[in-house]
Design a protein around this motif. Structure first.
Motif, PDB file in Angstrom:
ATOM      1  N   THR A   1      49.794  -1.864  47.911  1.00 37.12           N
ATOM      2  CA  THR A   1      49.894  -3.320  47.772  1.00 37.12           C
ATOM      3  C   THR A   1      49.769  -3.993  49.127  1.00 37.12           C
ATOM      4  OG1 THR A   1      51.291  -3.062  45.826  1.00 37.12           O
ATOM      5  CG2 THR A   1      51.335  -5.194  46.911  1.00 37.12           C
ATOM      6  N   GLY A   2      50.381  -3.436  50.154  1.00 37.75           N
ATOM      7  CA  GLY A   2      50.262  -3.993  51.503  1.00 37.75           C
ATOM      8  C   GLY A   2      48.823  -4.005  51.987  1.00 37.75           C
ATOM      9  N   GLN A   3      48.087  -2.940  51.726  1.00 36.60           N
ATOM     10  CA  GLN A   3      46.680  -2.890  52.122  1.00 36.60           C
ATOM     11  C   GLN A   3      45.871  -3.956  51.392  1.00 36.60           C
ATOM     12  OE1 GLN A   3      45.780   1.175  51.145  1.00 36.60           O
ATOM     13  NE2 GLN A   3      46.396   1.944  53.165  1.00 36.60           N
ATOM     14  N   ARG A   4      46.148  -4.115  50.118  1.00 42.67           N
ATOM     15  CA  ARG A   4      45.413  -5.112  49.337  1.00 42.67           C
ATOM     16  C   ARG A   4      45.751  -6.534  49.794  1.00 42.67           C
ATOM     17  NH1 ARG A   4      45.816  -2.352  43.339  1.00 42.67           N
ATOM     18  NH2 ARG A   4      44.283  -0.718  43.772  1.00 42.67           N
ATOM     19  N   VAL A   5      47.010  -6.765  50.116  1.00 48.18           N
ATOM     20  CA  VAL A   5      47.408  -8.086  50.602  1.00 48.18           C
ATOM     21  C   VAL A   5      46.734  -8.377  51.941  1.00 48.18           C
ATOM     22  CG1 VAL A   5      49.371  -9.397  51.516  1.00 48.18           C
ATOM     23  CG2 VAL A   5      49.556  -8.262  49.308  1.00 48.18           C
ATOM     24  N   LEU A   6      46.659  -7.396  52.814  1.00 48.75           N
ATOM     25  CA  LEU A   6      45.972  -7.587  54.092  1.00 48.75           C
ATOM     26  C   LEU A   6      44.483  -7.861  53.889  1.00 48.75           C
ATOM     27  CD1 LEU A   6      47.678  -4.879  56.327  1.00 48.75           C
ATOM     28  CD2 LEU A   6      47.911  -7.360  56.488  1.00 48.75           C
ATOM     29  N   LEU A   7      43.873  -7.173  52.937  1.00 47.22           N
ATOM     30  CA  LEU A   7      42.454  -7.389  52.652  1.00 47.22           C
ATOM     31  C   LEU A   7      42.217  -8.804  52.116  1.00 47.22           C
ATOM     32  CD1 LEU A   7      39.598  -6.143  52.441  1.00 47.22           C
ATOM     33  CD2 LEU A   7      40.202  -5.480  50.109  1.00 47.22           C
ATOM     34  N   VAL A   8      43.048  -9.229  51.181  1.00 44.85           N
ATOM     35  CA  VAL A   8      42.901 -10.579  50.627  1.00 44.85           C
ATOM     36  C   VAL A   8      43.216 -11.627  51.694  1.00 44.85           C
ATOM     37  CG1 VAL A   8      43.809 -12.206  48.910  1.00 44.85           C
ATOM     38  CG2 VAL A   8      43.305  -9.852  48.256  1.00 44.85           C
ATOM     39  N   GLY A   9      44.223 -11.364  52.524  1.00 44.04           N
ATOM     40  CA  GLY A   9      44.542 -12.284  53.615  1.00 44.04           C
ATOM     41  C   GLY A   9      43.397 -12.419  54.603  1.00 44.04           C
ATOM     42  N   ALA A  10      42.727 -11.304  54.904  1.00 41.85           N
ATOM     43  CA  ALA A  10      41.570 -11.350  55.803  1.00 41.85           C
ATOM     44  C   ALA A  10      40.418 -12.113  55.155  1.00 41.85           C
ATOM     45  CB  ALA A  10      41.136  -9.933  56.166  1.00 41.85           C
ATOM     46  N   ALA A  11      40.175 -11.869  53.874  1.00 37.60           N
ATOM     47  CA  ALA A  11      39.113 -12.593  53.170  1.00 37.60           C
ATOM     48  C   ALA A  11      39.426 -14.086  53.122  1.00 37.60           C
ATOM     49  CB  ALA A  11      38.930 -12.041  51.763  1.00 37.60           C
ATOM     50  N   THR A  12      40.679 -14.420  52.927  1.00 36.04           N
ATOM     51  CA  THR A  12      41.100 -15.820  52.919  1.00 36.04           C
ATOM     52  C   THR A  12      40.826 -16.466  54.272  1.00 36.04           C
ATOM     53  OG1 THR A  12      42.809 -15.345  51.290  1.00 36.04           O
ATOM     54  CG2 THR A  12      43.090 -17.347  52.576  1.00 36.04           C
TER      55      THR A  12
END
Length: 188
Positions: A123-134
């Motif tokens: 979940t942390g990896q996915r949140v970082l990925l979405v945060g970077a895309a944002t």
């Protein structure tokens, strides 16, 4: 009244990892409220509303509160800012992401259960990925608008939607290439 008592007992008897998740949701709500303040959006009623709804997400992460929090926050932003793109929109988006991810993860297991480390890492990896895309979408929208205040406010949203659509298409095609060849089941 029994349901409220049960939720309170669940909150008090939560494991440390579950408590940290709920506090992360509250921190995300604080980031959204601070972003609204910095953008000059709405007013004290909106800011307090964001914090109260954030506290209710902590109290009830598996109900309608996370959705109500997101709708309230976005409504306060749209109603209170003069343009849709503002530099404080990025921390507000990160705060919304933090509230959403924390509430979803907290709702995935009972409060008395420890969260599996592998799930927290994924979940942390996915949140970082979405945060970077944002961040990329925010920067692209800001570059397109140019901070000059010219052009319609709909442009950053359209740029963001176009970038998200392109990223989704690329993701689906990449997943199709990586999928093992062979017969698919009835759900395939």
């Amino acid at each position: 009244m029994g349901e409220l008592r049960e939720r309170w007992l669940n909150l008090r008897s939560a494991t440390p990892s579950h408590t940290r998740l709920r506090l992360a949701a509250l921190a995300g709500a604080g980031l959204v409220a601070l972003s609204l303040m910095l953008a000059g959006a709405a007013g004290p009623v909106a800011w307090v509303g964001v914090l109260v709804l954030g506290a209710l997400v902590v109290y009830q992460p598996n109900g309608a509160m996370p959705a109500l929090f997101v709708v309230w926050s976005i409504g306060c932003w749209w109603a209170g800012t003069e343009s849709t793109w503002h530099w404080a929109l990025l921390p507000a988006a990160w705060g919304l992401l933090l509230v959403h991810a924390s509430a979803a993860l907290a709702a995935s297991v009972p409060p008395q259960a420890s969260l599996p480390r592998a799930v927290v890492v994924l979940t942390g990896q996915r949140v970082l990925l979405v945060g970077a895309a944002t961040t990329v979408v925010w920067a692209a929208a800001g570059a397109l608008v140019g901070g000059a205040g010219t052009g319609p406010d709909v442009v950053p949203g359209l740029v963001g939607l176009a970038l998200i659509a392109a990223a989704l298409v690329a993701f689906v095609r990449l997943r199709e290439r990586q999928a093992p060849a062979g017969p698919r089941g009835p759900r395939g």
